[in-house]
Design an enzyme around this catalytic site. Structure first.
Site, PDB file in Angstrom:
ATOM      1  N   GLU A  38       0.842  -1.212   0.000  1.00 49.09           N
ATOM      2  CA  GLU A  38       0.000   0.000   0.000  1.00 49.09           C
ATOM      3  C   GLU A  38       0.866   1.247   0.000  1.00 49.09           C
ATOM      4  OE1 GLU A  38      -3.111  -0.083  -1.155  1.00 49.09           O
ATOM      5  OE2 GLU A  38      -3.680  -1.366   0.523  1.00 49.09           O
ATOM      6  N   GLY A 120     -16.416   5.161  -3.108  1.00 47.54           N
ATOM      7  CA  GLY A 120     -15.782   5.748  -1.919  1.00 47.54           C
ATOM      8  C   GLY A 120     -15.356   4.712  -0.898  1.00 47.54           C
ATOM      9  N   LEU A 123     -12.372   0.559  -3.173  1.00 48.99           N
ATOM     10  CA  LEU A 123     -12.391  -0.630  -4.033  1.00 48.99           C
ATOM     11  C   LEU A 123     -12.206  -0.239  -5.500  1.00 48.99           C
ATOM     12  CD1 LEU A 123     -15.247  -2.661  -2.279  1.00 48.99           C
ATOM     13  CD2 LEU A 123     -12.780  -2.789  -1.887  1.00 48.99           C
ATOM     14  N   SER A 124     -11.741   0.995  -5.726  1.00 50.57           N
ATOM     15  CA  SER A 124     -11.346   1.467  -7.066  1.00 50.57           C
ATOM     16  C   SER A 124     -12.496   1.608  -8.050  1.00 50.57           C
ATOM     17  CB  SER A 124     -10.300   0.537  -7.676  1.00 50.57           C
ATOM     18  OG  SER A 124      -9.111   0.670  -7.003  1.00 50.57           O
ATOM     19  N   SER A 125     -13.582   2.193  -7.593  1.00 52.65           N
ATOM     20  CA  SER A 125     -14.697   2.397  -8.517  1.00 52.65           C
ATOM     21  C   SER A 125     -14.318   3.382  -9.621  1.00 52.65           C
ATOM     22  CB  SER A 125     -15.938   2.881  -7.766  1.00 52.65           C
ATOM     23  OG  SER A 125     -15.634   4.053  -7.045  1.00 52.65           O
ATOM     24  N   GLU A 158      -5.883  10.565 -13.771  1.00 51.48           N
ATOM     25  CA  GLU A 158      -5.794  10.930 -12.350  1.00 51.48           C
ATOM     26  C   GLU A 158      -4.691  11.966 -12.112  1.00 51.48           C
ATOM     27  OE1 GLU A 158      -7.709   9.716  -9.879  1.00 51.48           O
ATOM     28  OE2 GLU A 158      -8.729   8.106 -10.953  1.00 51.48           O
ATOM     29  N   ASP A 170      -4.485   0.536  -9.456  1.00 52.87           N
ATOM     30  CA  ASP A 170      -5.923   0.277  -9.545  1.00 52.87           C
ATOM     31  C   ASP A 170      -6.346   0.002 -10.984  1.00 52.87           C
ATOM     32  OD1 ASP A 170      -5.664   1.008  -6.928  1.00 52.87           O
ATOM     33  OD2 ASP A 170      -6.686   2.940  -7.131  1.00 52.87           O
TER      34      ASP A 170
HETATM   35  C1  GLA Z   1      -5.184   4.654  -4.265  1.00 54.38           C
HETATM   36  C2  GLA Z   1      -4.393   4.974  -5.524  1.00 54.38           C
HETATM   37  C3  GLA Z   1      -3.418   3.840  -5.856  1.00 54.38           C
HETATM   38  C4  GLA Z   1      -2.550   3.512  -4.657  1.00 54.38           C
HETATM   39  C5  GLA Z   1      -3.397   3.313  -3.402  1.00 54.38           C
HETATM   40  C6  GLA Z   1      -2.580   3.138  -2.159  1.00 54.38           C
HETATM   41  O1  GLA Z   1      -6.001   3.539  -4.479  1.00 54.38           O
HETATM   42  O2  GLA Z   1      -5.265   5.150  -6.613  1.00 54.38           O
HETATM   43  O3  GLA Z   1      -2.641   4.186  -6.983  1.00 54.38           O
HETATM   44  O4  GLA Z   1      -1.588   4.512  -4.467  1.00 54.38           O
HETATM   45  O5  GLA Z   1      -4.294   4.384  -3.187  1.00 54.38           O
HETATM   46  O6  GLA Z   1      -1.823   1.976  -2.235  1.00 54.38           O
END
Ligand code: GLA
Length: 380
Positions: A38, A120, A123-125, A158, A170
């Site tokens: 992380e 939010g 989980l990368s929505s 991003e 992500d």
């Molecule tokens: C978010 C970012 C990722 C990564 C994580 C932390 O999800 O989009 O690129 O940096 O935080 O690991």
């Protein structure tokens, strides 16, 4: 509580039919959970995520000429591509802009978008929206664009258009995951190795139901501190530091840089050790590394929260739990645990009861299956 991903595909198709008739193409991109690694990706380091069986789906067709096209999103309304961009559509428009700059431009198209990924929740929505949009544009443009390229476009959205200095984890896992496996990703070379979750264990995603706005500035501050630390040490990225002991020159004069870098450097080590543990099916060792990862994110990187700490503590005391940690950017959203499969039902009850007693809110818990990465299906 279920491992079913929901029915975003059916809803997207129904919405397309209602607005414009039969779709020609269906694209889907999953959300993810990160098992370990992380805040390492934007330091050129290592991550170990897997895709979840929750998708964002776009049902797509060619639109009559004369406009750039139109997107409809359930719950949000409609948006004309290249027109005024409502908040919910920024990822879609930005993906179009980035790909157009790279010479990939679709003729007028329309898409109905639906999602089963909680927003939010870490989980990368948003990455899934980027990847699905990228695939829709590539399909409509008739361009062969691989998953890595789509992920890079998403990351550019991003970093450059939205100004958040994220890494590529992500988008890359959403675009390229293998069903049944987690992926060790080297975020410098983008080399990916598929590794199965240890036998007889289950990944459980645990949503604290907390959400936090305005975490982008915290995120940017962490990334800037890491860059400063790398600069002070004379390396390109913290990835180039092999051992926490090598951070000694920062410890007294730059304590904040030292703390953040100590997390990143140790997290890279843990992630590589965790990948080895997966390779040899050592679930207990993997779980211990997850625990260490959380403690480092809480104490050194300071991106946890009371709710995340609490659900992690409750999980660690639960039946069959081998390890638990927050997942994703932090501050709110989800944590993840590795649990002996025979104990999953009891574990889920334990966490649901314990967390609800503490917070008053029932958490959502998903015993996870590692899902496949994004895909394109041609119907017509
Ligand atoms: C978010 C970012 C990722 C990564 C994580 C932390 O999800 O989009 O690129 O940096 O935080 O690991």
């Amino acid at each position: 509580m279920s491992t079913d991903g929901g029915d975003a595909r059916a809803r997207a198709i129904a919405a397309h039919r209602e607005a414009w008739g039969e779709p020609e193409t269906i694209v889907r991109a999953p959300g993810r959970v990160n098992l370990i690694g992380e805040h390492t990706d934007y330091n050129d380091g290592f991550v170990l995520p897997m895709a979840l069986p929750f998708d964002t789906v776009i049902a797509v067709s060619e639109a009559p000429g004369g406009t750039a096209g139109e997107i409809r999103s359930e719950g949000f309304g409609r948006f004309e591509i290249d027109g005024d961009v409502p908040d919910w559509a920024v990822y879609i428009q930005a993906m179009r802009d980035v790909m157009r700059e790279a010479g990939i431009e679709a003729p007028a198209w329309r898409g109905a978008i639906a999602t089963d990924i909680p927003t939010g929740a870490s989980l990368s929505s948003s990455a899934a929206v980027e990847v699905a949009t990228g695939l829709a544009i590539a399909a409509q443009a008739g361009a062969a664009v691989d998953g890595v390229a789509i992920a890079r476009f998403g990351q550019e959205v991003e970093t450059r258009l939205l100004g958040v200095p994220t890494g590529i984890m992500d988008q890359l896992i959403s675009a390229t995951a293998s069903a049944g496996s987690a992926s060790l990703i080297d975020c410098r070379s983008l080399a990916t190795t598929s590794l199965p979750v240890p036998p007889n264990t289950t990944v459980v995603v645990m949503d604290t139901m907390t959400r936090r706005e305005l975490v982008d500035s915290e995120f940017a501050a962490r990334a800037a501190t890491c860059l400063r630390a790398a600069d002070l040490l004379g390396v390109d990225a913290l990835r180039d530091i092999a051992d926490v002991a090598d951070l000694a020159p920062l410890e007294t004069k730059h304590p904040l840089e030292w703390r953040r870098a100590a997390h990143v450097v140790s997290e890279n080590e843990r992630t590589l050790a965790a990948a080895e543990a997966l390779g040899s099916g050592e679930a207990v060792a993997f779980g211990a590394l997850m625990n260490e990862s959380h403690d480092s994110l809480r104490d050194r990187y300071e991106v946890s929260s009371p709710a995340l700490d609490r659900i992690v503590d409750i999980a660690r005391g639960g039946p069959g739990c081998l390890g638990a940690r927050m997942t994703g950017g932090g501050f709110a959203g989800c944590a993840v645990a590795l649990v002996r499969s025979e104990d999953v039902d009891a574990f889920v009850r334990h966490v649901a009861d314990g967390y609800e007693t503490w917070s008053g809110d029932a958490p959502r818990l998903w015993p996870g299956v590692a899902a496949a990465g994004a895909s394109v299906e041609t119907l017509a």
